[in-house]
Design a protein around this motif. Structure first.
Motif, PDB file in Angstrom:
ATOM      1  N   ASP A 187     -26.667   0.057  11.733  1.00  0.00           N
ATOM      2  CA  ASP A 187     -27.240   1.324  12.170  1.00  0.00           C
ATOM      3  C   ASP A 187     -26.160   2.404  12.159  1.00  0.00           C
ATOM      4  OD1 ASP A 187     -29.666   0.020  12.704  1.00  0.00           O
ATOM      5  OD2 ASP A 187     -28.973  -0.557  14.706  1.00  0.00           O
ATOM      6  N   PRO A 188     -26.227   3.381  11.230  1.00  0.00           N
ATOM      7  CA  PRO A 188     -25.214   4.442  11.212  1.00  0.00           C
ATOM      8  C   PRO A 188     -25.398   5.406  12.384  1.00  0.00           C
ATOM      9  CG  PRO A 188     -26.913   4.881   9.573  1.00  0.00           C
ATOM     10  CD  PRO A 188     -27.214   3.536  10.154  1.00  0.00           C
ATOM     11  N   ALA A 189     -24.281   5.762  12.998  1.00  0.00           N
ATOM     12  CA  ALA A 189     -24.300   6.726  14.102  1.00  0.00           C
ATOM     13  C   ALA A 189     -23.134   7.690  13.927  1.00  0.00           C
ATOM     14  CB  ALA A 189     -24.195   6.010  15.447  1.00  0.00           C
ATOM     15  N   VAL A 190     -23.383   8.958  14.179  1.00  0.00           N
ATOM     16  CA  VAL A 190     -22.321   9.957  14.100  1.00  0.00           C
ATOM     17  C   VAL A 190     -21.743  10.186  15.488  1.00  0.00           C
ATOM     18  CG1 VAL A 190     -23.157  11.115  12.039  1.00  0.00           C
ATOM     19  CG2 VAL A 190     -24.056  11.806  14.262  1.00  0.00           C
ATOM     20  N   PHE A 224     -27.587   8.434  16.725  1.00  0.00           N
ATOM     21  CA  PHE A 224     -27.939   7.709  15.512  1.00  0.00           C
ATOM     22  C   PHE A 224     -28.469   8.643  14.434  1.00  0.00           C
ATOM     23  CE2 PHE A 224     -28.189   4.252  18.661  1.00  0.00           C
ATOM     24  CZ  PHE A 224     -27.391   3.313  18.003  1.00  0.00           C
ATOM     25  N   VAL A 225     -28.179   8.282  13.195  1.00  0.00           N
ATOM     26  CA  VAL A 225     -28.689   9.007  12.038  1.00  0.00           C
ATOM     27  C   VAL A 225     -30.155   8.619  11.837  1.00  0.00           C
ATOM     28  CG1 VAL A 225     -28.398   9.443   9.564  1.00  0.00           C
ATOM     29  CG2 VAL A 225     -26.384   8.961  11.002  1.00  0.00           C
ATOM     30  N   GLU A 226     -31.003   9.598  11.629  1.00  0.00           N
ATOM     31  CA  GLU A 226     -32.422   9.332  11.452  1.00  0.00           C
ATOM     32  C   GLU A 226     -32.753   9.109   9.977  1.00  0.00           C
ATOM     33  OE1 GLU A 226     -34.517  12.563  13.304  1.00  0.00           O
ATOM     34  OE2 GLU A 226     -34.234  11.714  15.320  1.00  0.00           O
ATOM     35  N   PRO A 227     -33.870   8.430   9.672  1.00  0.00           N
ATOM     36  CA  PRO A 227     -34.272   8.207   8.273  1.00  0.00           C
ATOM     37  C   PRO A 227     -34.409   9.521   7.511  1.00  0.00           C
ATOM     38  CG  PRO A 227     -35.566   6.818   9.736  1.00  0.00           C
ATOM     39  CD  PRO A 227     -34.787   7.740  10.617  1.00  0.00           C
ATOM     40  N   GLY A 228     -33.897   9.537   6.286  1.00  0.00           N
ATOM     41  CA  GLY A 228     -33.992  10.713   5.443  1.00  0.00           C
ATOM     42  C   GLY A 228     -33.026  11.822   5.801  1.00  0.00           C
ATOM     43  N   GLU A 229     -32.013  11.533   6.634  1.00  0.00           N
ATOM     44  CA  GLU A 229     -31.100  12.552   7.145  1.00  0.00           C
ATOM     45  C   GLU A 229     -29.695  12.304   6.628  1.00  0.00           C
ATOM     46  OE1 GLU A 229     -30.734  14.592  11.480  1.00  0.00           O
ATOM     47  OE2 GLU A 229     -30.408  12.420  11.443  1.00  0.00           O
TER      48      GLU A 229
END
Length: 332
Positions: A187-190, A224-229
């Motif tokens: 799960d990518p998170a910034v 967290f990075v959201e889908p399509g973002e």
């Protein structure tokens, strides 16, 4: 703002391991048959350690019900199998360790070293070991923990609910009936250092206190990075949602695996257009701006608690503190 340097590999980002995809596809038995394989073991985020590193087991010493993964090979050509233990496997291994200690009781009593340098095998959490293990062992421990978390949480196919089985040396789960394959989740998170620069050129860093933390604990904003973002869009959106301010010029600094349970933390800086921040009162209950001197003083006085450099949050924070030519190094 003054640009921060790219983060060097640190803590859980370090590695000295070849993941060796060709042997991974051959299966765990082929790894053992090399005659140069060792096992490292984990249980619920804890690792078995001794004498300054991960404790190495032979094939025969690994509990039978352990879930096994091929983790890779080191520069010396040794191979490493990760063994994720169930509770009964941990109990079995603890009994073996206890028997070894009883047999060597005199040596153990005269050399009672604790922590990572314990003479006898002991358990420590990956969070505590992140900066203490060498590059090879931290890569082994991080991969083992991440894979174990994924396997124990994803035992059935998301397509049809059928039980799946590990294949490809633990890097894939397959539905034996439908043949569908399922891969480990990340799960990518910034996580971002939000900085405002005033007309005099002085920078201030924005820190937030999460609703689940003690009131004096502060860290960088993250989400967290959201889908399509894109990553950059996630930085801008998360700061707006959590602090109510607009940022620009997101700049990538580096990344760190954070397998608690399955995150990849992607570090950024971002420039705030104003200091009119307002906590969302959902995730973030308090926001504070700090100059470098204010943050150093608050940390020294224990007014605020900030992340250590075991996490990328602490690495970015201390990089910002150090990115000041006038800062005395003994205050960091």
């Amino acid at each position: 703002m003054r640009p921060l340097p790219m983060l060097p590999p640190a803590s859980l980002s370090r590695t000295a391991l070849d993941r060796n995809h060709s042997l991974r596809s051959a299966g765990i038995d082929a790894v053992w048959e090399t005659g140069r394989a060792h096992a490292v073991v984990g249980h619920r985020g804890n690792l078995l350690i001794s004498r300054g590193g991960l404790h190495l087991l032979t094939r025969e010493q690994v509990p039978q019900n352990a879930l096994l993964f091929y983790l890779g090979t080191d520069a010396a050509g040794d191979h490493f199998v990760g063994a994720a233990l169930l509770d009964e496997g941990r109990a079995e291994l603890d009994r073996w360790v206890g028997a070894q200690q009883a047999r060597d009781a005199e040596a153990w009593l005269t050399d009672p070293i604790g922590g990572l340098d314990a003479t006898e095998p002991t358990w420590m959490s990956l969070r505590d070991l992140g900066e203490q293990l060498d590059d090879r062992d931290v890569a082994l421990a991080t991969s083992l923990t991440a894979l174990a978390n994924w396997h124990f949480a994803h035992t059935h196919s998301p397509r049809n609910g059928q039980p799946t089985e590990p294949v490809l040396s633990g890097w894939v789960r397959r539905d034996p009936e439908a043949g569908s394959e399922h891969f480990p989740r990340t799960d990518p998170a910034v996580i971002m250092a939000v900085v405002h620069t005033d007309e005099q050129g002085e920078e201030r860093l924005l820190l937030g206190s999460n609703a689940m933390w003690p009131a004096d604990r502060y860290s960088l904003l993250a989400g967290f990075v959201e889908p399509g973002e894109t990553l950059e869009s996630a930085v801008i959106r998360e700061v707006q949602e959590e602090a109510g301010i607009t940022v620009r010029a997101p700049r990538y600094l580096g990344s760190q695996p954070w397998p608690f349970p399955a995150s990849l933390m992607l570090g950024f800086t971002a420039e705030a257009e104003s200091m009119a921040a307002s906590a969302d009162d959902d995730e973030i209950t308090a926001l504070r701006w700090f100059t470098r001197s204010e943050l150093r003083d608050a940390i020294a006085a224990r007014e605020v608690a900030v992340p250590t450099t075991v996490s990328i949050a602490g690495q970015i924070l201390y990089s910002w503190l150090a990115n000041d030519s006038d800062a005395p190094s003994d205050r960091l």
